[in-house]
Design a protein around this motif. Structure first.
Motif, PDB file in Angstrom:
ATOM      1  N   ALA A 161      24.187  26.764  17.712  1.00  0.00           N
ATOM      2  CA  ALA A 161      22.453  26.706  17.808  1.00  0.00           C
ATOM      3  C   ALA A 161      21.848  25.590  16.568  1.00  0.00           C
ATOM      4  O   ALA A 161      21.832  25.245  15.317  1.00  0.00           O
ATOM      5  N   SER A 169      15.913  25.699  20.013  1.00  0.00           N
ATOM      6  CA  SER A 169      15.086  26.612  19.814  1.00  0.00           C
ATOM      7  C   SER A 169      15.696  27.727  20.516  1.00  0.00           C
ATOM      8  O   SER A 169      15.698  28.524  19.796  1.00  0.00           O
ATOM      9  N   LYS A 224      18.928  28.901  19.086  1.00  0.00           N
ATOM     10  CA  LYS A 224      18.332  30.263  18.080  1.00  0.00           C
ATOM     11  C   LYS A 224      18.009  31.517  18.556  1.00  0.00           C
ATOM     12  O   LYS A 224      18.089  32.540  17.623  1.00  0.00           O
ATOM     13  N   THR A 273      19.219  35.724  17.552  1.00  0.00           N
ATOM     14  CA  THR A 273      18.544  36.535  17.526  1.00  0.00           C
ATOM     15  C   THR A 273      18.766  36.904  18.428  1.00  0.00           C
ATOM     16  O   THR A 273      19.088  38.808  18.308  1.00  0.00           O
ATOM     17  N   SER A 318      25.889  26.194  12.948  1.00  0.00           N
ATOM     18  CA  SER A 318      24.246  25.120  13.630  1.00  0.00           C
ATOM     19  C   SER A 318      24.372  24.020  12.785  1.00  0.00           C
ATOM     20  O   SER A 318      24.796  23.461  12.745  1.00  0.00           O
TER      21      SER A 318
END
Length: 394
Positions: free
Chosen positions: A102, A105, A108, A112, A126
C-alpha cells in the motif's frame, strides 16, 4: 500586504495542441476521431457471431501488443480495473496468507477490501506517498496483492525481482497505469488487471483480467468461504468458465467502447507496438524531468528516479511561500494552480488525486505527444507565478 504591486506575468506564446493530461480517462490516441468507430457493432447482440468476433479480436490484439504468454488467459470483465481486481481478490484469496503493498490510494483500497470486506487477515506493507514499501519483506509463501504503478502517487515498482520465481502464493497485480508503458514481467505475475481508459485512452467501464496457469489452478482447487456475486463468478461446477476468455462476457459490454479499444490497439500496433509505446511514455517523462531540474518551485513526489512513474507523473510544490502555509492552504493553492491551467485551456484535470499530497498529476502515457508537454511547461511556470503572486495580495 495589499499595498504590494504585482505584475501579471506574460502568457506563453505556444499552447498544447491537445490539453488532455488527465490520468483517467486519459487522452485519446493522436489522430482519433469519432469516424474511426463507424464499424462498431451497434444494435446487435454482443453474443452474435459478429459481436463475439469483435470481443475476441480485442482479446487477441491485447495479447499480441502486451506480449502475454499463450498459456495466460485474457478476459473482458465489467467494472473497469476495479471490477477486475475485485473479481480476482474475491475469487482467489482465502487459501493462503495474504500480503498487500500500500503506497497510494488504490493500493489502500485493496487493503480495505481484503481486510474489512473479505475479513482476511493480511500483512500490510505500507509506505508514504512518493516511496515504496520494503519489498524485501515480500514472502513467497503468501498471496501478494499490489499495484505495479501507483496512479495517485507517481511511484512504480522498478521491476519484479522482489517476487520469487518459486513462489507458493499468487502475485495479483493491479497494472492499470503500467500496462502499455512499463515492462510487466509475466513470469512473475499470476494475475494482472487494467482498464481501457488508462494507458491507451479507451472509454471507461470495462476491465481486463489476465490469469496465469497458477491462478487457474487456484480457481479450480479453492472455493472461497464467502458468497460470490454473479459478476465475480469465474467458474462453473468447480471448473474455469473458459468462455469468458474467448469473448463471452459475463454481462453486456458496450460494443461502441469495444470498437474504440480496438482502434487504440490498431494504432499502437501501427506505430511499432509495445516498444514504441514505452519509448513515447519515457520521452514524455523526460520532458518533465528536464523542466523540473531547472525549476526551483517544483519537485517530483517520487524523488527516486528508479521508481518514478512514466505515466501518472505526480509533482509537488516546494516553494517556501507555499510550503510554509497550513496544509489546507497548500491544498487550496494546488487547486488554484490546476484551475488556472484549465481556464487557459492548456491543461485539463491535472490536480493531484484527492487523497494524495497537494500538487499536480500530469499523464505522460503514450497517447500524449511530447510536443504538447514541451508546450505545457512554460504554462506551468506561468500558472505558478500567477497563483503565487496572489498570495502576496491576499
Amino acid at each position: 500586504m495589499g499595498d504590494i504591486a504585482v505584475t501579471t506575468p506574460p502568457k506563453p506564446a505556444m499552447r498544447p495542441a491537445r490539453p488532455e493530461f488527465s490520468s483517467g480517462p486519459c487522452a485519446k490516441r493522436p489522430g482519433w476521431a469519432p469516424e474511426n468507430l463507424q464499424n462498431a457493432v451497434l444494435g446487435r447482440s454482443h453474443r452474435s457471431k459478429l459481436g463475439k468476433a469483435r470481443l475476441k479480436e480485442a482479446i487477441d490484439r491485447t495479447r499480441e501488443l502486451l506480449q502475454v504468454p499463450e498459456d495466460y488467459l485474457i478476459g473482458i470483465v465489467p467494472g473497469s480495473d476495479t471490477g477486475a481486481m475485485e473479481m480476482a481478490m474475491w475469487s482467489l484469496l482465502g487459501a493462503r496468507p495474504v500480503q498487500l503493498l500500500a503506497f497510494e490510494s488504490f493500493g489502500k483500497d485493496w487493503v480495505t477490501d481484503v481486510t474489512k470486506q473479505l475479513k482476511v487477515e493480511a500483512e500490510v506493507l505500507s509506505a508514504p506517498y512518493g516511496q515504496l514499501p520494503d519489498l524485501a519483506k515480500v514472502r513467497k509463501d503468501a498471496d501478494l496483492v499490489f499495484t505495479w504503478n501507483g496512479t495517485t502517487s507517481g511511484v512504480r515498482v522498478p521491476d519484479a525481482a522482489f517476487i520469487a520465481a518459486d513462489r507458493e502464493g499468487l502475485a495479483i497485480c493491479d497494472a492499470t497505469s503500467a500496462a502499455f508503458a512499463q515492462d510487466l514481467d509475466w513470469a512473475k505475475l499470476d494475475v494482472a488487471t487494467f482498464s481501457w481508459q488508462k494507458a491507451l485512452g479507451g472509454e471507461a467501464g470495462h476491465g481486463m483480467l489476465i490469469l496465469g496457469p497458477r491462478a487457474v489452478a487456484r480457481l479450480e482447487s479453492h472455493t472461497p468461504p464467502w458468497p460470490l456475486p454473479k459478476l465475480f463468478r469465474l467458474t462453473k461446477a468447480g471448473k474455469l468458465n473458459a468462455e469468458i476468455f474467448e469473448g463471452s462476457t459475463i454481462n453486456t459490454p458496450s460494443m461502441l467502447c469495444v470498437e474504440d479499444y480496438l482502434d487504440a490497439l490498431r494504432w499502437a500496433a501501427s506505430i511499432g507496438g509495445l516498444a514504441e509505446l514505452r519509448r513515447r511514455a519515457d520521452a514524455n517523462l523526460a520532458v518533465l524531468e528536464a523542466w523540473a531540474q531547472k525549476t526551483p518551485w517544483v519537485a517530483f513526489l517520487a524523488e527516486d528516479p528508479s521508481i518514478r512513474s512514466n505515466t501518472s507523473v505526480c509533482l509537488k510544490v516546494i516553494d517556501p511561500r507555499v510550503t510554509s502555509l497550513p496544509e489546507d492552504a497548500q491544498a487550496d493553492f494546488a487547486k488554484k494552480l490546476a484551475a488556472a491551467l484549465e481556464k487557459e485551456d492548456v491543461a485539463y484535470d491535472v490536480a493531484g488525486y484527492r487523497d494524495a499530497p497537494p500538487g499536480l498529476r500530469i499523464w505522460c502515457g503514450a497517447t500524449v505527444d511530447a510536443s504538447d508537454l514541451e508546450a505545457l511547461t512554460p504554462w506551468l511556470d506561468w500558472a505558478f507565478q500567477t497563483t503565487a503572486d496572489q498570495l502576496q495580495t491576499a
